[in-house]
Design a protein around this motif. Structure first.
Motif, PDB file in Angstrom:
ATOM      1  N   SER A 121     -51.523  42.501  28.316  1.00  0.00           N
ATOM      2  CA  SER A 121     -52.183  42.908  29.560  1.00  0.00           C
ATOM      3  C   SER A 121     -52.777  41.706  30.292  1.00  0.00           C
ATOM      4  CB  SER A 121     -53.276  43.935  29.269  1.00  0.00           C
ATOM      5  OG  SER A 121     -52.717  45.126  28.756  1.00  0.00           O
ATOM      6  N   LYS A 122     -53.378  40.787  29.535  1.00  0.00           N
ATOM      7  CA  LYS A 122     -53.960  39.586  30.150  1.00  0.00           C
ATOM      8  C   LYS A 122     -52.877  38.729  30.798  1.00  0.00           C
ATOM      9  CE  LYS A 122     -58.092  39.102  27.259  1.00  0.00           C
ATOM     10  NZ  LYS A 122     -58.772  38.280  26.217  1.00  0.00           N
ATOM     11  N   LYS A 123     -51.745  38.609  30.114  1.00  0.00           N
ATOM     12  CA  LYS A 123     -50.654  37.807  30.648  1.00  0.00           C
ATOM     13  C   LYS A 123     -50.070  38.410  31.923  1.00  0.00           C
ATOM     14  CE  LYS A 123     -49.356  34.026  28.410  1.00  0.00           C
ATOM     15  NZ  LYS A 123     -49.116  32.735  29.088  1.00  0.00           N
ATOM     16  N   LEU A 124     -50.053  39.744  31.967  1.00  0.00           N
ATOM     17  CA  LEU A 124     -49.483  40.429  33.128  1.00  0.00           C
ATOM     18  C   LEU A 124     -50.512  40.667  34.236  1.00  0.00           C
ATOM     19  CD1 LEU A 124     -47.331  43.137  31.291  1.00  0.00           C
ATOM     20  CD2 LEU A 124     -46.488  41.051  32.392  1.00  0.00           C
ATOM     21  N   ALA A 125     -51.787  40.347  33.947  1.00  0.00           N
ATOM     22  CA  ALA A 125     -52.881  40.698  34.862  1.00  0.00           C
ATOM     23  C   ALA A 125     -52.724  40.083  36.243  1.00  0.00           C
ATOM     24  CB  ALA A 125     -54.224  40.274  34.267  1.00  0.00           C
ATOM     25  N   GLY A 126     -52.071  38.928  36.323  1.00  0.00           N
ATOM     26  CA  GLY A 126     -51.910  38.271  37.621  1.00  0.00           C
ATOM     27  C   GLY A 126     -51.133  39.109  38.611  1.00  0.00           C
ATOM     28  N   GLY A 127     -50.377  40.048  38.116  1.00  0.00           N
ATOM     29  CA  GLY A 127     -49.589  40.899  39.008  1.00  0.00           C
ATOM     30  C   GLY A 127     -50.256  42.222  39.320  1.00  0.00           C
ATOM     31  N   TYR A 128     -51.593  42.345  39.021  1.00  0.00           N
ATOM     32  CA  TYR A 128     -52.298  43.603  39.238  1.00  0.00           C
ATOM     33  C   TYR A 128     -53.565  43.397  40.073  1.00  0.00           C
ATOM     34  CZ  TYR A 128     -49.278  45.994  35.912  1.00  0.00           C
ATOM     35  OH  TYR A 128     -48.194  46.553  35.300  1.00  0.00           O
ATOM     36  N   ARG A 129     -53.980  44.452  40.729  1.00  0.00           N
ATOM     37  CA  ARG A 129     -55.190  44.427  41.545  1.00  0.00           C
ATOM     38  C   ARG A 129     -55.985  45.722  41.336  1.00  0.00           C
ATOM     39  NH1 ARG A 129     -53.457  40.111  41.736  1.00  0.00           N
ATOM     40  NH2 ARG A 129     -52.962  38.767  43.501  1.00  0.00           N
ATOM     41  N   ASP A 130     -57.309  45.634  41.346  1.00  0.00           N
ATOM     42  CA  ASP A 130     -58.163  46.825  41.348  1.00  0.00           C
ATOM     43  C   ASP A 130     -58.293  47.297  42.782  1.00  0.00           C
ATOM     44  OD1 ASP A 130     -58.552  46.740  38.632  1.00  0.00           O
ATOM     45  OD2 ASP A 130     -60.413  45.593  38.742  1.00  0.00           O
ATOM     46  N   CYS A 131     -57.847  48.511  43.054  1.00  0.00           N
ATOM     47  CA  CYS A 131     -57.814  49.017  44.430  1.00  0.00           C
ATOM     48  C   CYS A 131     -58.449  50.406  44.539  1.00  0.00           C
ATOM     49  CB  CYS A 131     -56.363  49.099  44.935  1.00  0.00           C
ATOM     50  SG  CYS A 131     -55.525  47.515  45.085  1.00  0.00           S
TER      51      CYS A 131
ATOM     52  N   ALA B  19     -49.028  48.015  45.369  1.00  0.00           N
ATOM     53  CA  ALA B  19     -50.010  47.916  46.454  1.00  0.00           C
ATOM     54  C   ALA B  19     -49.305  47.739  47.789  1.00  0.00           C
ATOM     55  CB  ALA B  19     -50.963  46.755  46.190  1.00  0.00           C
ATOM     56  N   GLY B  20     -48.215  46.976  47.781  1.00  0.00           N
ATOM     57  CA  GLY B  20     -47.434  46.803  49.005  1.00  0.00           C
ATOM     58  C   GLY B  20     -46.615  48.027  49.341  1.00  0.00           C
ATOM     59  N   LYS B  21     -46.040  48.642  48.311  1.00  0.00           N
ATOM     60  CA  LYS B  21     -45.187  49.812  48.515  1.00  0.00           C
ATOM     61  C   LYS B  21     -45.972  51.002  49.061  1.00  0.00           C
ATOM     62  CE  LYS B  21     -41.897  52.710  45.950  1.00  0.00           C
ATOM     63  NZ  LYS B  21     -41.251  52.944  44.613  1.00  0.00           N
ATOM     64  N   TYR B  22     -47.220  51.151  48.562  1.00  0.00           N
ATOM     65  CA  TYR B  22     -48.046  52.283  48.989  1.00  0.00           C
ATOM     66  C   TYR B  22     -49.244  51.806  49.811  1.00  0.00           C
ATOM     67  CZ  TYR B  22     -45.279  54.721  45.464  1.00  0.00           C
ATOM     68  OH  TYR B  22     -44.242  55.252  44.735  1.00  0.00           O
ATOM     69  N   ALA B  23     -48.994  50.789  50.640  1.00  0.00           N
ATOM     70  CA  ALA B  23     -50.073  50.175  51.431  1.00  0.00           C
ATOM     71  C   ALA B  23     -50.770  51.183  52.339  1.00  0.00           C
ATOM     72  CB  ALA B  23     -49.512  49.022  52.259  1.00  0.00           C
ATOM     73  N   ALA B  24     -50.041  52.204  52.768  1.00  0.00           N
ATOM     74  CA  ALA B  24     -50.623  53.201  53.686  1.00  0.00           C
ATOM     75  C   ALA B  24     -51.752  53.970  53.032  1.00  0.00           C
ATOM     76  CB  ALA B  24     -49.544  54.166  54.154  1.00  0.00           C
ATOM     77  N   PHE B  25     -51.805  53.982  51.695  1.00  0.00           N
ATOM     78  CA  PHE B  25     -52.835  54.734  50.975  1.00  0.00           C
ATOM     79  C   PHE B  25     -53.946  53.849  50.410  1.00  0.00           C
ATOM     80  CE2 PHE B  25     -48.735  57.107  49.900  1.00  0.00           C
ATOM     81  CZ  PHE B  25     -48.805  57.902  51.046  1.00  0.00           C
ATOM     82  N   VAL B  26     -53.774  52.526  50.547  1.00  0.00           N
ATOM     83  CA  VAL B  26     -54.747  51.593  49.981  1.00  0.00           C
ATOM     84  C   VAL B  26     -55.897  51.363  50.963  1.00  0.00           C
ATOM     85  CG1 VAL B  26     -55.132  49.250  49.100  1.00  0.00           C
ATOM     86  CG2 VAL B  26     -52.996  50.437  48.578  1.00  0.00           C
ATOM     87  N   LEU B  27     -57.137  51.684  50.524  1.00  0.00           N
ATOM     88  CA  LEU B  27     -58.301  51.462  51.371  1.00  0.00           C
ATOM     89  C   LEU B  27     -58.768  50.012  51.290  1.00  0.00           C
ATOM     90  CD1 LEU B  27     -60.344  54.692  50.492  1.00  0.00           C
ATOM     91  CD2 LEU B  27     -58.836  54.315  52.450  1.00  0.00           C
ATOM     92  N   GLY B  28     -58.546  49.394  50.161  1.00  0.00           N
ATOM     93  CA  GLY B  28     -58.955  48.015  49.981  1.00  0.00           C
ATOM     94  C   GLY B  28     -59.070  47.685  48.505  1.00  0.00           C
ATOM     95  N   GLU B  29     -59.280  46.393  48.222  1.00  0.00           N
ATOM     96  CA  GLU B  29     -59.448  45.948  46.836  1.00  0.00           C
ATOM     97  C   GLU B  29     -60.914  46.029  46.451  1.00  0.00           C
ATOM     98  OE1 GLU B  29     -57.627  42.290  45.729  1.00  0.00           O
ATOM     99  OE2 GLU B  29     -55.801  42.668  46.881  1.00  0.00           O
ATOM    100  N   MET B  30     -61.150  46.275  45.178  1.00  0.00           N
ATOM    101  CA  MET B  30     -62.512  46.370  44.674  1.00  0.00           C
ATOM    102  C   MET B  30     -62.999  44.998  44.219  1.00  0.00           C
ATOM    103  SD  MET B  30     -62.509  49.998  42.622  1.00  0.00           S
ATOM    104  CE  MET B  30     -61.259  49.509  41.444  1.00  0.00           C
TER     105      MET B  30
END
Length: 422
Positions: free
Chosen positions: A359-369, A411-422
């Motif tokens: 999970s730590k190694k893959l974390a760079g590709g994730y965002r809290d949204c 996050a890009g694919k469903y950008a219309a539903f993303v209010l922002g990053e936490m």
């Protein structure tokens, strides 16, 4: 069970490397259901173009083969068609080289249609230039016109066999191309899903399949999803992809691939290239190492060389030092830095530590949204519940509010539903 006499020629290896190669050759012979009854070793500066080994050593091999009643002589080297033919004539015993032996093992272990085709393609490519050695008894020629009707029985037999094998090779390549196209379509679908891909790689019999089954037993209820495991070389040839979805961590696709070995025949690497694309297109590699093997450093070197040949040398790696229980260590995971872990794949206590490192190694590709998804898009809600770590869900008047750790791609694919990053 055939009785095998192993012959090894050391041209440039250190004595330790040569001893390792001979031990590995014995293991390969046993994996091919042969009984190793003797060994002959020789240090040489250059090979004999006619028989690979010198005439005196040929006599020694012939005498030992007869004394030990060996059914076959196996060389831990690659033999040219001429050398193979001459050795069989001189020794009066069937001769096999390292490449042929590995091809025999792969042929016996292949299970899926694709794996069987891949092995058979590699086998035929290797057999074609060696037909003369296989049909030495039919090598008489006759006539001078060049037509098939005026050629000797041996030449006609060789020509017919060659053409038959070439036609068969062409047909199998077409089948493989079709299967490869299907595999590419599957890979594209997996890539479009946004789920990260993790591939298990490493030397044969290092424990890759055991690690996969360890994860599957914890997070996948269907026991039929587990892969075949046995303590032997090349137990697994078929690439298997499974989804691992821990409840408190991001899901990922885990693939188990064919093991590597020193001097793996180039034809096999080429034949299995479509299967090994799973490695090249992975977001993270888990290089599994048998830490109990005193030659594990050499095995790591072979793995890295093979990854370079596949074009996968720049993919992030976690080094999984497996079988610590055979080294007198306890069955718990020891993590060193961000890319090393020492564990026993047979111990369930190691699962969380390995998953945390992944999970730590893959974390760079994730965002809290924060997301707000309309009720009519229940499919998106279901998708994030299955493929993201959801921290909070709130059913509001204008839709489903979610706090989640999602992939950058999602996050890009469903950008219309993303209010922002936490």
């Amino acid at each position: 069970m055939e009785r095998a006499l192993i012959v090894g020629v050391n041209l440039e290896k250190s004595q330790n490397e040569f001893a390792l190669a001979m031990e590995e050759m014995a293991s390969l012979a046993e994996a091919c259901e042969m009984e190793v009854v003797g060994r002959i070793e020789q240090n040489m500066e250059c090979v004999n173009t006619a028989t690979y080994i010198g005439s005196g050593k040929v006599q020694e091999v012939r005498d030992m083969a007869r004394a030990l009643e060996a059914d076959i002589v196996v060389f831990d080297n690659g033999l040219s068609p001429i050398q193979l033919r001459n050795l069989q004539k001189e020794l009066d015993t069937p001769v096999m080289d390292r490449t042929t032996l590995i091809l025999e093992i792969f042929s016996a272990r292949a299970r899926t249609k694709e794996a069987k085709l891949q092995v058979e393609v590699a086998r035929l490519q290797y057999m074609l230039p060696r037909l003369v050695g296989l049909h030495d008894a039919l090598s008489r020629q006759g006539g001078t016109s060049g037509s098939m009707s005026s050629r000797g029985l041996g030449e006609k037999k060789l020509e017919l066999d060659r053409r038959r094998l070439e036609r068969r090779l062409t047909n199998m390549r077409k089948e493989l191309d079709a299967i490869s196209g299907e595999r590419q379509t599957q890979r594209k679908k997996r890539a479009d899903s946004g789920i990260p891909r993790v591939a298990l790689v490493g030397y044969t019999n290092a424990g890759k399949s055991t690690i996969m089954n360890m994860l599957l037993s914890e997070y996948v209820e269907d026991t039929e999803k587990q892969v075949f495991v046995k303590d032997m070389l090349f137990a697994t040839l078929d690439t298997t992809v499974r989804k691992i979805a821990p409840p408190d961590k991001n899901a990922f696709l885990l693939s188990d691939t064919v093991g590597f070995i020193s001097n793996l025949p180039h034809g096999l690497v080429k034949a299995f290239r479509s299967t090994l694309e799973e490695v090249r297109e992975a977001d993270l590699l888990l290089q599994v190492i048998d830490y109990s093997d005193e030659n594990y450093r050499e095995h790591m070197k072979v793995t890295e060389e093979t990854l370079q040949e596949l074009g996968a040398q720049s993919i992030p790696v976690i080094y999984v030092f497996n079988k610590i229980d055979l080294c007198g260590r306890e069955h718990f995971a020891t993590v060193q830095g961000e890319d090393k872990i020492y564990l026993s794949a047979k111990s369930p206590d190691c699962i969380d530590a390995l998953l945390t490192l992944i999970s730590k190694k893959l974390a760079g590709g994730y965002r809290d949204c924060e997301l707000l998804i309309p009720y009519k898009r229940g499919d998106v809600v279901s998708y994030f519940n299955e493929n993201a770590v959801v921290f909070n869900t709130d059913y509001r008047d204008n839709g489903v509010y979610m706090k989640a750790n999602i992939s950058v791609k999602d996050a890009g694919k469903y950008a219309a539903f993303v209010l922002g990053e936490m």
